[in-house]
Design an enzyme around this catalytic site. Structure first.
Site, PDB file in Angstrom:
ATOM      1  N   GLU A 186      90.903 -81.124 -64.701  1.00 20.90           N
ATOM      2  CA  GLU A 186      90.329 -80.935 -65.713  1.00 20.90           C
ATOM      3  C   GLU A 186      90.310 -79.876 -66.494  1.00 20.90           C
ATOM      4  OE1 GLU A 186      86.299 -82.824 -65.302  1.00 20.90           O
ATOM      5  OE2 GLU A 186      85.701 -81.620 -67.298  1.00 20.90           O
ATOM      6  N   GLU A 191      83.315 -76.752 -74.732  1.00 23.50           N
ATOM      7  CA  GLU A 191      82.217 -77.548 -74.082  1.00 23.50           C
ATOM      8  C   GLU A 191      81.052 -76.767 -74.394  1.00 23.50           C
ATOM      9  OE1 GLU A 191      82.263 -78.106 -69.994  1.00 23.50           O
ATOM     10  OE2 GLU A 191      81.072 -80.051 -70.052  1.00 23.50           O
TER      11      GLU A 191
END
Ligand SMILES: *[C@@H]1O[C@H](CO)[C@@H](O)[C@H](O)[C@H]1NC(C)=O
Ligand SMILES: *[C@@H]1O[C@H](CO)[C@@H](O)[C@H](O)[C@H]1NC(C)=O
Ligand SMILES: *[C@@H]1O[C@H](CO)[C@@H](O)[C@H](O)[C@H]1NC(C)=O
Length: 370
Positions: A186, A191
């Site tokens: 990932e 974020e």
């Protein structure tokens, strides 16, 4: 590199650093002055050999510490463009239960259009959290889209006009293979949580055997060095950017472009604010050239991480989660951002608080090496 450690503990014959009994009970055998010439020569040869070994070990350790991958420029060509009115056609809407246990309902494409939670025009694509339902008792509506195309490598250019923020939000623009996690890795390109004013965090998550305690070239601040999902509560190995790399500060500047390069040599990411785009990015018809951009914001070299086996079959995902495993943590929700009530109570009862909770993308472009 500290050679003194090897010299004093492993190779020195200095009586002062040998054991106590040796220095108290010094036999003639142990006193060089009492030795024969032959013994002195053997001793001198041994000391020389020890010194040579120490230098060789030091050099090997030094080379290891200084190892750095070869990021020679690749010959890129454009393979995919996500832009304009058809932007969402290239994505699936994820509408199952939030795997990160958020107070969120991910809607399908029909519902998203009905509520105008996704909207594409010639100039941009918008993904938003429902900012009108007054009491969202089972969780507030939001969207999570996943590209139908998957990638093992590439240079990804994310042209972003607006990043979402606000109490209770946990937005991300990321790459993963949700069907083979964490085996296929990932890569979180953007974020943040809640107010979004503490800088973007770029993070890799992997299985074991992917470490960043190596030489890196980056302007961001590295947080953990093990990318292994089973360490640090699956925090991954992150790099945090300056506060202007996300949220209100980034949006105020018209957003900007994030570039992510995923290749065998390593994973690197750059951020350029709208008013400082390099010419090869600002121009519609030039191929972006990472070697011309200077030091990356984040650098995850392959030195102690086989990038090709840890990161593959990646879809591009954009979503805005609410509460859940990250945004609702007291360290973020309460302490870092001073958000009110509990995360689910706040999210349920305050639609107005989600007016800035939207992504606006100008385009995504994916280049691959020829
Ligand atoms: C839907 O959202 C887009 C993007 O925010 C906006 O431009 C448009 O006016 C909205 N449409 C309606 C019917 O509200
Ligand atoms: C980490 O990944 C392994 C599979 O490789 C899985 O069994 C484990 O539950 C994961 N741990 C976390 C904290 O997600
Ligand atoms: C790649 O990911 C897709 C989902 O995006 C999945 O269906 C497929 O099984 C994966 N392929 C491999 C080889 O892992």
């Amino acid at each position: 590199m500290d050679l003194s450690r090897f010299r004093s503990t492993k190779f020195s014959k200095d009586p002062a650093t040998t054991s106590d009994s040796a220095s108290h009970d010094v036999s003639p055998e142990r006193q060089p002055s009492g030795w024969s010439l032959r013994k002195k020569l053997i001793f001198a040869a041994a000391v020389t050999a020890a010194a040579v070994i120490a230098v060789v070990i030091g050099a090997v350790v030094g080379v290891k510490v200084n190892r750095y991958p070869d990021y020679t420029p690749l010959n890129y060509r454009l393979v995919d463009t996500y832009q304009g009115k058809s932007f969402f056609d290239k994505f699936d809407y994820f509408s199952a239960e939030d795997p990160t246990h958020g107070f969120v309902v991910y809607v399908d494409s029909i519902t998203a259009q009905d509520f105008n939670l996704t909207h594409a025009s010639d100039s941009s694509a918008v993904l938003r959290v429902d900012a009108s339902t007054p009491n969202a008792i089972v969780g507030r509506n939001s969207v999570r889209i996943e590209s139908k195309a998957t990638y093992d490598t590439g240079l990804f250019m994310f042209d972003i006009v607006h990043t979402p923020y606000g109490c209770g939000t946990w937005p991300a623009l990321w790459l993963t293979d949700g069907y083979n996690w964490p085996e296929n890795g990932e890569i979180d390109v953007l974020e943040s949580t809640n107010g979004g004013s503490h800088g973007n965090e770029i993070t890799l998550h992997s299985t074991d055997g992917c470490n960043m305690d190596v030489k890196r070239k980056l302007t961001g601040e590295a947080v953990f060095q093990s990318c292994d999902n089973s360490t640090h509560g699956n925090a991954g190995c992150g790099v945090i950017g300056h506060p202007t790399t996300y949220g209100e500060a980034m949006n105020a500047n018209g957003g900007g472009v994030y570039a992510l390069e995923l290749r065998a040599a390593g994973v690197r990411a750059w951020f350029f604010p709208r008013d400082a785009l390099p010419a090869d990015i600002a121009s519609e018809d030039r191929i972006p050239d990472p070697s011309s951009w200077g030091t990356a914001l984040a650098d995850f070299p392959s030195t102690k991480c086989d990038i090709g086996s840890h990161f593959r079959n990646q879809s591009i995902i954009a979503n805005i989660a609410l509460c859940g495993e990250l945004a609702a943590l007291p360290q973020y929700y309460d302490h870092m951002y001073n958000c009110p009530a509990t995360c689910p109570e706040f999210v349920a009862e305050n639609p107005d608080a989600f007016e800035e909770a939207y992504w606006e993308f100008r385009s995504f472009k994916v280049y691959q090496a020829t």
